[in-house]
Design a protein around this motif. Sequence first.
Motif, PDB file in Angstrom:
ATOM      1  N   ASN A 145       1.881  -8.700   1.997  1.00  0.00           N
ATOM      2  CA  ASN A 145       1.109  -7.854   1.085  1.00  0.00           C
ATOM      3  C   ASN A 145       1.388  -6.385   1.440  1.00  0.00           C
ATOM      4  O   ASN A 145       1.633  -5.559   0.553  1.00  0.00           O
ATOM      5  CB  ASN A 145      -0.383  -8.192   1.191  1.00  0.00           C
ATOM      6  CG  ASN A 145      -1.204  -7.654   0.035  1.00  0.00           C
ATOM      7  OD1 ASN A 145      -1.997  -6.735   0.203  1.00  0.00           O
ATOM      8  ND2 ASN A 145      -1.004  -8.198  -1.151  1.00  0.00           N
TER       9      ASN A 145
ATOM     10  N   LEU B  80      -4.350  -6.768   2.661  1.00  0.00           N
ATOM     11  CA  LEU B  80      -4.311  -8.224   2.859  1.00  0.00           C
ATOM     12  C   LEU B  80      -4.130  -8.933   1.522  1.00  0.00           C
ATOM     13  O   LEU B  80      -4.772  -8.563   0.534  1.00  0.00           O
ATOM     14  CB  LEU B  80      -5.630  -8.718   3.475  1.00  0.00           C
ATOM     15  CG  LEU B  80      -6.012  -8.183   4.854  1.00  0.00           C
ATOM     16  CD1 LEU B  80      -7.435  -8.586   5.191  1.00  0.00           C
ATOM     17  CD2 LEU B  80      -5.050  -8.681   5.914  1.00  0.00           C
TER      18      LEU B  80
ATOM     19  N   VAL C 233      -4.463  -9.483  -4.475  1.00  0.00           N
ATOM     20  CA  VAL C 233      -5.907  -9.790  -4.431  1.00  0.00           C
ATOM     21  C   VAL C 233      -6.621  -8.617  -3.776  1.00  0.00           C
ATOM     22  O   VAL C 233      -6.006  -7.891  -3.003  1.00  0.00           O
ATOM     23  CB  VAL C 233      -6.219 -11.084  -3.607  1.00  0.00           C
ATOM     24  CG1 VAL C 233      -5.715 -12.332  -4.283  1.00  0.00           C
ATOM     25  CG2 VAL C 233      -5.665 -10.989  -2.199  1.00  0.00           C
TER      26      VAL C 233
ATOM     27  N   ASP D  97      -4.305  -0.735  -2.684  1.00  0.00           N
ATOM     28  CA  ASP D  97      -4.743  -1.598  -1.584  1.00  0.00           C
ATOM     29  C   ASP D  97      -3.746  -2.736  -1.378  1.00  0.00           C
ATOM     30  O   ASP D  97      -3.794  -3.753  -2.072  1.00  0.00           O
ATOM     31  CB  ASP D  97      -6.160  -2.124  -1.922  1.00  0.00           C
ATOM     32  CG  ASP D  97      -6.470  -3.440  -1.245  1.00  0.00           C
ATOM     33  OD1 ASP D  97      -6.069  -3.622  -0.080  1.00  0.00           O
ATOM     34  OD2 ASP D  97      -7.138  -4.290  -1.883  1.00  0.00           O
TER      35      ASP D  97
ATOM     36  N   VAL E 295      -3.389  -4.915  -4.718  1.00  0.00           N
ATOM     37  CA  VAL E 295      -2.128  -5.628  -4.882  1.00  0.00           C
ATOM     38  C   VAL E 295      -2.365  -7.120  -4.604  1.00  0.00           C
ATOM     39  O   VAL E 295      -2.813  -7.479  -3.510  1.00  0.00           O
ATOM     40  CB  VAL E 295      -1.064  -5.054  -3.912  1.00  0.00           C
ATOM     41  CG1 VAL E 295       0.223  -5.865  -3.987  1.00  0.00           C
ATOM     42  CG2 VAL E 295      -0.801  -3.582  -4.215  1.00  0.00           C
TER      43      VAL E 295
ATOM     44  N   SER F   8      -8.276  -6.916  -0.957  1.00  0.00           N
ATOM     45  CA  SER F   8      -8.165  -7.313   0.452  1.00  0.00           C
ATOM     46  C   SER F   8      -9.478  -7.880   0.967  1.00  0.00           C
ATOM     47  O   SER F   8     -10.549  -7.333   0.707  1.00  0.00           O
ATOM     48  CB  SER F   8      -7.727  -6.116   1.293  1.00  0.00           C
ATOM     49  OG  SER F   8      -6.410  -5.782   0.930  1.00  0.00           O
TER      50      SER F   8
END
Length: 488
Positions: A60, A126, A157, A123, A155, A159
């Motif tokens: 990620n 994660l 999901v 973001d 990005v 995080s």
Amino acid sequence: MLKIIKGSDVRHLDSLHIQRKGISSLLLMENAALGFAEWFNSQSYLGNERVAVFCGAGNNGGDGFAIARLLSKLGWKVTLFTCFEPGTLLSPDAKSNFDLVPSAVRLQSWKEFNPSSFDVLIDAYLGVGLKGELRKEAKDIIQAINSFQGQVLSVDVPSGLPSDSNCSWECVRASHTLTFAFPKLALLFPENAQFTGELVVIDIGIEDSELMEIDSDYFFLQKKDVPNYHRKFNRFAHKGDFGKILLVAGSKGKMGAAYLSAKSALRTGSGLVTCLIPESERFIIQSSLPETMVVFEDQVDYSKFDAIGVGPGLGIDSVEVLEKVLDNYSSPMVLDADALTILSKHKNLIKKVPKGSILTPHLSEFERLFGKTDSHLERLKIAKEFCLHYSLNVLIKGANSVICLVDGRQIFNSSGSRFMATAGSGDVLTGMLTSFLGQGYSPEQALICGVFQHGLAGEIAGKEKLRSTIASDILEAIPETFKQLSIS
Ligand SMILES: NC(=O)C1=CN([C@@H]2O[C@H](COP(=O)(O)OP(=O)(O)OC[C@H]3O[C@@H](n4cnc5c(N)ncnc54)[C@H](O)[C@@H]3O)[C@@H](O)[C@H]2O)[C@H](O)CC1
Ligand SMILES: [K+]
């Protein structure tokens, strides 16, 4: 139709795709970053925004490094915040992209983040690789991200959010989540809407057929899928081909529900629409909707109808009316609103509902039928067991309504708008579903076309009317949905 697979199967999907296409995993990451950057550029940002990109040590974060590079090359002022200690081993693809970050991108630790210095935050901390409970430092990083007041674009999901379930901790609260290849299941749960924000699916070149190879009962319905589910009528079609339907709807003071579902059925293409209503209320329908016919309880022959919809405005005391329909009709029907409330109070009637019928509860009706639930995951499980046991279809209504089919498949709808939360919106849907059943569509076809087009009609109406949208606006937008799907 896109399949929704588990986050833990994403690695497997990647390797399948990489093998098939003969590409490297790095190229797949580049496609993801390119898709993100393209979407970012299509937004109406002014061009002078200061962009912060938070990156973790896994893939990620790798997406984030590549996004930082692409946006910097496109002229954006980018600062990259590393969310790992110096010396941390990065995943191989993250490392390759970290090495490619150009010198124009400022590098800082997340601890140096000053929210007031930025306009947009990306973001990429994660993704679907999150395992177990969130670690302490991760909570601090997420808190730092959430202290930012501007737009947060997550990005894949937000995080901290597990890809397939809920969690008890605070996750990144994104304004948009740009998810790759297919929406991760948890992004479609109402309880996670506070984290997900607007959902955008980015195509990274993985085909539906590749997703199909991985086991899952969850699917995601998009506009491009819908035309294939429609029946085609030729130029010799006559009104009999478009079905004769009966709507058992309306009662004293609730005739609007009968009107809305009947008009919606007509707009959806029904040839003949009849409303079964109390005789005392006949003038309302006859004068407001001359295209419909009305019948009264003692004169109706249920068997002559191609489909029946029961429930809108029926009144929760109309047990006998519902029982009579169930005793006299054996083809799939639509049960909504008060019919569902009656079923939840008289569970013995459920076994009389014809196989293949469609039940359309919203969340409170769902809980009335099945008991209190704590999460969407639990609802999906209960609905699946019910569908398999009774051979019935259940539509769990809400944002991303879920079509639960008799064989256990569960399809999340992508169309709709928040402006559809208005009185009568469900009556319109009942009219559409009954109409499609009457036109010879299978329950699955009727659900796919009806649910998607109902959402699309809501989007169309909502664009113009915003929070002033009323159910009549939704049904008047039905013709435009056929136009947009090129269905004549
Ligand atoms: N096909 C695709 O969809 C593609 C997705 N890509 C991106 O890759 C990520 C998944 O990457 P992965 O390396 O598997 O994992 P993450 O980066 O999400 O996470 C690993 C990272 O997280 C740390 N971590 C794990 N658990 C915890 C925890 N409980 N608390 C704190 N930290 C945790 C771990 O130490 C690692 O540092 C996917 O989401 C997409 O963004 C590909 O780019 C292309 C194809
Ligand atoms: K993320």
